[in-house]
Every structure is written in C-alpha cells, then in structure tokens.
Design an enzyme around this catalytic site. Structure first.
Site, PDB file in Angstrom:
ATOM      1  N   ASP A 172       1.007  -1.506   0.116  1.00  0.00           N
ATOM      2  CA  ASP A 172       0.245  -0.151   0.040  1.00  0.00           C
ATOM      3  C   ASP A 172       0.641   1.578  -0.220  1.00  0.00           C
ATOM      4  O   ASP A 172       1.666   1.272   0.610  1.00  0.00           O
ATOM      5  CB  ASP A 172      -0.680  -0.171   1.372  1.00  0.00           C
ATOM      6  CG  ASP A 172      -1.744   1.682   1.246  1.00  0.00           C
ATOM      7  OD1 ASP A 172      -2.766   1.370   0.874  1.00  0.00           O
ATOM      8  OD2 ASP A 172      -1.675   2.664   2.133  1.00  0.00           O
ATOM      9  N   GLU A 230       1.669  -0.305  -4.548  1.00  0.00           N
ATOM     10  CA  GLU A 230       0.218   0.856  -4.675  1.00  0.00           C
ATOM     11  C   GLU A 230       1.474   2.201  -5.425  1.00  0.00           C
ATOM     12  O   GLU A 230       1.705   2.272  -4.793  1.00  0.00           O
ATOM     13  CB  GLU A 230      -0.740   1.103  -4.131  1.00  0.00           C
ATOM     14  CG  GLU A 230      -1.909   2.562  -4.588  1.00  0.00           C
ATOM     15  CD  GLU A 230      -2.444   2.629  -3.267  1.00  0.00           C
ATOM     16  OE1 GLU A 230      -3.511   3.692  -3.257  1.00  0.00           O
ATOM     17  OE2 GLU A 230      -2.603   2.582  -1.852  1.00  0.00           O
TER      18      GLU A 230
END
Length: 241
Positions: A172, A230
C-alpha cells in the site's frame, strides 16, 4: 474463507487470492496496523490464516497479503515507544519535528503539508512536545524509512508471513515511503493554510533504493513470490520506472 467460498474460487480458475486485516484501531478500514504479525480478532487468528494458506496452495492458488508500511497505527508498539521520549531507541522511526512559530509567537506546524483527508498533515504530541507526520489520518503516523533499524524490523515482519507460505504482497502507498529529506513546504496555491506536499512526499529520492534493498534482503531469499505496489501521486513515468 469458507470451504464453499474456496470451492467457488476454484471454479472461477482463480490463481491468486489477496488477504488483509491485521490488528488495528479499525480506522480507515483497517489501514492502521497495530501488529504486523497478528490478525484482527473478528477475522480469526494466525492459525486460521495458516489453514487458508495451506488450502489455497492445495488448490493450486497463491495468496498475497496487503502490506501497509508507509504508516502504522498510533497504537502500534513502535509508535508508543517512539512518542515516549526524544532519546528512546525508536525515537526517529517516525517523522518528528519541533514546532515553528507564526509572527505572533503562536505554535505552528513544521511545514504546510495538507493531510489527504484535509487539515494539516502534522499533529502535536504533548508527551514529546513535537509534531509527528500523518499524511492520512492522525491515527496513522508515517514511518521514517530513512531509519535502517526500522526497515530491518519491517523486513522481519515480511519474512514472518513469507515463512508461513504467503506468496507475496500488495504494498500500500509504496511510493510514499521515500520523502524529500528536508520536508519542504508545498507550493502555495490560493489562500488555504495547508497545501499539497505531494511533490515532496511521493516518489522521493530513495524510493528505488528501498525497493532494491527490500528485494535483496527479503524477496530474493524465497521462491515463487511476487509483489505489486500502489503508486499514488505518480509524477511521471520516469519517477516510478
């Protein structure tokens, strides 16, 4: 996942399964991790996840875990120790800065960065007498990836799951791990007191250093693993290539 759910995935010919939900303060859908080596109690235990890993592998499927290492929960033991003093072993595992003063002598934030959810990205901690950086919510303090000991502790947590058979991670906010070391003010547009600092907190100068080190220290020691990241606030194709 129930046996019915697993059978459904098998019928879909799924090859990979993504899992998340480690212990957290349950802020922002669990993206405030309080313990990287446990599972949020309502979702089961580490032993439950081990059974899931084994069942997925027996059905020729792989499992990726969501890995949130740009920030932790403010309830994580690392942050609790970090905020306890300016001299503890984890004092700079997060971004701490002294206050600045406005022309009237009032306390103000170290820079003008805006939180992704509005307001300042800096939050004053009375116990340390300093501000800490939390680009998302105040409960999600940003980790300082410049600190080598913090990075090694993170790699240990990654190995914990890879040793259990996890086949990789979805990382993330991966390109927020490297920030401009000077944390300069963002460009002022309009009259808002807080401005986007994305130019300086995303895809920073050491991003590729950290990714290469992560691969060298962790992934190169395991077979059949993959990882995706990401990449928010991407400046251009060269900054993330």
């Amino acid at each position: 996942m129930t046996s019915t759910g697993l059978s459904y995935c098998v019928r879909l010919a799924a090859s990979h399964f993504t899992a998340s939900r480690r212990p957290s303060g349950n802020v922002l859908m669990g993206y405030d991790i309080a313990d990287y080596r446990s599972i949020h109690a309502p979702y089961g235990t580490v032993e439950d996840v081990q059974r899931l890993i084994d069942e997925l592998h027996s059905n020729q499927m792989r499992i990726l875990m969501d890995l949130v290492v740009n920030h932790t929960s403010d309830q994580h033991a690392w942050f609790q120790e970090s905020r306890s003093s300016k001299t503890n072993d984890k004092s700079d595992w997060y971004f701490w800065r002294d206050p600045k003063s406005d022309p009237r002598g009032n306390r103000k934030e170290p820079n003008n960065w805006k939180s992704l959810f509005g307001g300042s990205g800096w939050h004053f901690d009375e116990s340390r007498g300093q501000y800490y950086l939390a680009l998302f919510l105040p409960n999600q303090p940003d980790l300082n990836w410049e600190n080598g000991q913090m990075r090694q502790a993170t790699y240990d947590d990654m190995r914990f799951w890879l040793d259990r058979g996890v086949n990789g991670f979805r990382i993330d906010s991966m390109n927020l791990m490297s920030k401009h070391p000077d944390l300069p003010d963002g460009k002022v547009i309009g009259e808002e007191p807080y401005q986007s600092g994305a130019e300086f907190f995303a895809s920073g100068p050491r991003m590729h250093d950290y990714i290469r080190e992560m691969r060298r220290e962790v992934f190169d020691h395991y077979d059949d693993v993959m990882t995706v990241g990401e990449l928010g606030f991407t400046k251009d194709e060269f900054s993330v290539s």
